[in-house]
Design a protein around this motif. Sequence first.
Motif, PDB file in Angstrom:
ATOM      1  N   ARG A 118       0.856  -1.200   0.000  1.00 48.50           N
ATOM      2  CA  ARG A 118       0.000   0.000   0.000  1.00 48.50           C
ATOM      3  C   ARG A 118       0.890   1.247   0.000  1.00 48.50           C
ATOM      4  O   ARG A 118       0.665   2.187  -0.749  1.00 48.50           O
ATOM      5  CB  ARG A 118      -0.904  -0.014   1.238  1.00 48.50           C
ATOM      6  CG  ARG A 118      -1.878   1.152   1.311  1.00 48.50           C
ATOM      7  CD  ARG A 118      -2.905   0.916   2.408  1.00 48.50           C
ATOM      8  NE  ARG A 118      -2.305   0.858   3.733  1.00 48.50           N
ATOM      9  CZ  ARG A 118      -2.006   1.924   4.474  1.00 48.50           C
ATOM     10  NH1 ARG A 118      -2.280   3.127   4.017  1.00 48.50           N
ATOM     11  NH2 ARG A 118      -1.456   1.783   5.660  1.00 48.50           N
ATOM     12  N   ARG A 162       2.664   1.781  -3.267  1.00 56.11           N
ATOM     13  CA  ARG A 162       1.665   1.988  -4.336  1.00 56.11           C
ATOM     14  C   ARG A 162       1.722   0.928  -5.416  1.00 56.11           C
ATOM     15  O   ARG A 162       1.156   1.100  -6.490  1.00 56.11           O
ATOM     16  CB  ARG A 162       1.798   3.379  -4.950  1.00 56.11           C
ATOM     17  CG  ARG A 162       1.547   4.431  -3.890  1.00 56.11           C
ATOM     18  CD  ARG A 162       1.748   5.812  -4.413  1.00 56.11           C
ATOM     19  NE  ARG A 162       1.558   6.747  -3.318  1.00 56.11           N
ATOM     20  CZ  ARG A 162       0.876   7.864  -3.417  1.00 56.11           C
ATOM     21  NH1 ARG A 162       0.316   8.184  -4.545  1.00 56.11           N
ATOM     22  NH2 ARG A 162       0.765   8.662  -2.373  1.00 56.11           N
ATOM     23  N   GLY A 176       7.454  -0.132  -5.870  1.00 57.75           N
ATOM     24  CA  GLY A 176       6.563   0.564  -6.806  1.00 57.75           C
ATOM     25  C   GLY A 176       6.473  -0.172  -8.127  1.00 57.75           C
ATOM     26  O   GLY A 176       6.089  -1.341  -8.187  1.00 57.75           O
TER      27      GLY A 176
END
Length: 237
Positions: free
Chosen positions: A154, A157, A163
């Motif tokens: 989370r 992202r 990432g």
Amino acid sequence: MRYELYYWPEIQGRGEFVRLALEEGGADYIDVARRRGRGRDAIAALIHREGIKRRPYAPPVLKAGKLLIAQTALILHYLGPPLRLVPRGEADRLWALQLQLTITDLVKEIHDTHHPISTALYYEDQRPAAMHYTREFWRNRVPKLLGYFDDVLRHSRGPYVFGGRRSYVDLSLFQIVDGLRYAFPKRMRRFENKVPRLTQLHDAVAERPRIAAYLQSERRIPFNEWGIFRAYPELDG
Ligand SMILES: N[C@@H](CCC(=O)N[C@@H](CS)C(=O)NCC(=O)O)C(=O)O
């Protein structure tokens, strides 16, 4: 560099976390015990060889030139930069290693679901304890640990822990989800919607061209009841 992986030839086990990295990194490697047909003898010869000053304790072991490296997380820490499976900066490399060491802890707990008393005993001789351990594992540990990794995703992202850029940690998390689905299909079906980012990571890794090709190949040993992830219906609730 031609790497040599020493790991049990009939299971995915802990060696699989290294195999996935070698495959995704496009490494030139030999899975010694499988490809040379020497089986377990190749590992015994390495682990018990007289005269090795820095003798590794247990497989998986990676041979890279003159280096002999054991401990899954350390092997991945070593392979990360040359295989471009980790960002270069120190903080990122330590973050990846920290996550991988937490995966190491989780792997031990997963293994303990079928061997909670001793690895020296048969599963059949510790089944009641295994059932008790597994109930607690799913009640407390799976939500905490998989929830932790979902939270890491989370913050990053997603879809990966860095990432948009995949790392060896993502490959290992893929293996965790894949293995838990094999060993605990019913429990996993009930639980997985609580960790949606881990499920997305699993799918993103599975679709990567090199991983997809590997999963279809003979190099990927099927799950079975000798490895870390074992499908015992009585443990699946
Ligand atoms: N923490 C080590 C554990 C290594 C390990 O337990 N290897 C198993 C095979 S998967 C083994 O042969 N262990 C022998 C023993 O513990 O005595 C790692 O992550 O590589």
